[in-house]
Design an enzyme around this catalytic site. Structure first.
Site, PDB file in Angstrom:
ATOM      1  N   ASP A 177       0.826  -1.195   0.000  1.00 32.90           N
ATOM      2  CA  ASP A 177       0.000   0.000   0.000  1.00 32.90           C
ATOM      3  C   ASP A 177       0.866   1.253   0.000  1.00 32.90           C
ATOM      4  OD1 ASP A 177      -2.632   0.984  -0.110  1.00 32.90           O
ATOM      5  OD2 ASP A 177      -2.604   1.476   2.024  1.00 32.90           O
TER       6      ASP A 177
ATOM      7  N   CYS B 275     -10.970   4.457  -5.385  1.00 30.82           N
ATOM      8  CA  CYS B 275      -9.853   4.516  -4.439  1.00 30.82           C
ATOM      9  C   CYS B 275     -10.265   5.252  -3.172  1.00 30.82           C
ATOM     10  CB  CYS B 275      -8.648   5.227  -5.063  1.00 30.82           C
ATOM     11  SG  CYS B 275      -8.243   4.721  -6.739  1.00 30.82           S
TER      12      CYS B 275
ATOM     13  N   TYR C  44     -12.603   2.905   0.084  1.00 30.00           N
ATOM     14  CA  TYR C  44     -11.967   2.846   1.400  1.00 30.00           C
ATOM     15  C   TYR C  44     -12.816   3.550   2.453  1.00 30.00           C
ATOM     16  CZ  TYR C  44      -7.500   0.575   0.435  1.00 30.00           C
ATOM     17  OH  TYR C  44      -6.523  -0.359   0.162  1.00 30.00           O
TER      18      TYR C  44
ATOM     19  N   TYR D 175      -9.476   5.496   7.751  1.00 29.70           N
ATOM     20  CA  TYR D 175     -10.393   5.521   6.624  1.00 29.70           C
ATOM     21  C   TYR D 175     -11.851   5.695   7.037  1.00 29.70           C
ATOM     22  CZ  TYR D 175      -6.247   4.357   4.095  1.00 29.70           C
ATOM     23  OH  TYR D 175      -4.973   4.419   3.569  1.00 29.70           O
TER      24      TYR D 175
ATOM     25  N   GLU E 100      -9.164  -2.789  -7.192  1.00 27.24           N
ATOM     26  CA  GLU E 100      -9.257  -2.708  -5.733  1.00 27.24           C
ATOM     27  C   GLU E 100      -9.469  -4.099  -5.133  1.00 27.24           C
ATOM     28  OE1 GLU E 100      -9.223  -0.307  -3.274  1.00 27.24           O
ATOM     29  OE2 GLU E 100      -8.458   1.174  -4.682  1.00 27.24           O
TER      30      GLU E 100
END
Length: 239
Positions: A51, A142, A146, A183, A225
């Site tokens: 990541d 993205c 999340y 997140y 993803e």
């Protein structure tokens, strides 16, 4: 006014058409392992390293979005987002990595797995060769994905209703709480909400062909993803 006000938001349509992919992300054993704190530590360490590699290229994507944005206000916002990724988000990742025994030098020299490389190359290619609406549509999963996962997992990490409860029962002991809270934060939700609103506004000015390009970019990014979670679960690239 957003795209198709009488028919609902265009981004709701995107989310609906990608629902199978997104629900597979929520149900993925990696995500569920983060939720209840049972995820194998080596898998999480692998995820954190990859990541970090992804975030470097993600910052490039945001910078390209700044360069290609047709409005000054959008340029400013993308510049701020790129700075936030290069600053706070990557700082949090370095701190998180350190708590899991991953040093800064190890992060800097991490090599992208084939899955990570495929995802970042898709994003940067779309940013370079697609139109601005495609770029935003590729970027949206993205952020939005999340934010959605963070919001879904937060009650379990905090020991709220429906939480699996980490051994010992205290939310503070949840091994992945810091990651989840990043997140699940209102700030990250606001970023995702802004990107959704931008996608809706851009879609309102497009014909069916333009919207179809946005849809394809959104679906492709959503598939990447899902593949990224699976990459971490399979420990892709590990000897």
């Amino acid at each position: 006014m957003g795209a198709g006000a009488a028919e609902g938001r265009y981004t709701d349509e995107l989310r609906s058409l990608a629902s199978g992919i997104w629900e597979a992300q929520h149900a993925h054993p990696f995500v569920q392992g983060i939720a209840d704190g049972t995820l194998d530590a080596e898998r999480f360490r692998h995820f954190v390293r990859q990541d970090y590699v992804y975030l470097i290229e993600y910052a490039r994507l945001l910078s390209l979005a700044c360069a290609r944005a047709p409005r000054l206000a959008w340029m400013r916002r993308f510049s701020e987002l790129a700075g936030s990724v290069l600053g706070r988000e990557m700082d949090v990742h370095r701190e998180l990595a350190a708590t899991w025994g991953i040093g800064a030098e190890e992060l800097e020299y991490e090599r992208a797995t084939p899955t990570t490389r495929a995802y970042t190359e898709f994003l940067l290619k779309t940013a370079a060769l697609g139109d601005f609406a495609e770029l935003v549509a590729a970027l949206l999963p993205c952020m939005w994905g999340y934010a959605e996962i963070g919001r879904a997992l937060a009650p379990r990490a905090r020991g709220g209703e429906g939480g699996a409860g980490h051994e010992g029962g205290a939310a503070r002991e949840h091994p992945y709480r810091v990651w989840i809270e990043l997140y699940a934060s209102p700030e990250f939700a606001a970023q995702a909400g802004w990107c959704r609103a931008l996608a809706d506004e851009l879609a309102a000015g497009l014909d069916e062909t333009g919207r179809a390009r946005m849809l394809e970019a959104f679906l492709q990014s959503s598939r990447h993803e899902l593949a990224f979670w699976d990459m971490a679960w399979r420990l892709e690239g590990q000897a």
